[in-house]
Design a protein around this motif. Sequence first.
Motif, PDB file in Angstrom:
ATOM      1  N   GLY A  37       0.814  -1.203   0.000  1.00  0.00           N
ATOM      2  CA  GLY A  37       0.000   0.000   0.000  1.00  0.00           C
ATOM      3  C   GLY A  37       0.850   1.258   0.000  1.00  0.00           C
ATOM      4  N   ALA A  41      -2.879   4.128   3.716  1.00  0.00           N
ATOM      5  CA  ALA A  41      -3.279   2.735   3.502  1.00  0.00           C
ATOM      6  C   ALA A  41      -2.094   1.766   3.559  1.00  0.00           C
ATOM      7  N   LYS A  42      -0.942   2.244   3.988  1.00  0.00           N
ATOM      8  CA  LYS A  42       0.254   1.418   4.031  1.00  0.00           C
ATOM      9  C   LYS A  42       0.132   0.390   5.162  1.00  0.00           C
TER      10      LYS A  42
END
Length: 174
Positions: A37, A41-42
């Motif tokens: 991501g 959103a990682k």
Amino acid sequence: MSAHVLAWRAVGLRAFEAGVAAVRPDKLVMEAVAVTGSGEAKHLLVLGESIPIPGGVSLIAFGKASILMARAAERKLGPALSRGVVIAQPSAESCPERCRDLKSEVHVGSRGNLPDAAAQAAAGRALAMAADAKAGQVVLVLISGGGSALLPLPALPLTLEDKIATIKIMTAAG
């Protein structure tokens, strides 16, 4: 030596070398850690578990394989790594010239495989970094053999000298 014995010896040597290669600390970290991501959103993937890391990752590595593990983790974490503390035993691998590629701070302690003041100061630095982690930030801790000598933070009223004396008594007792 007969050709038969030499052939089996070669098979045994190949099996030994394959076994050693399979458990290299850097290889294991490279296989276990990934980042997916981007931005908020990682995610950090560790052995298939997905952990959101919107605040990035701090790294703590200590033990005899700390340099190898940290180097592999930094490679896998890339820009998700915000900072790190590596605590290594004195060796050719932990000398400053060989650690310039690391983003993490590298501290050396535990000369003679016993905790010392340098290791205690480095352990304090690692603890402070972990305590300073913000919401959304993950602290990834990598530990290998020898870690107890490299992260000596005895709880009061015990002292570093108490811990060293205890280790020496236990070592002498076998």
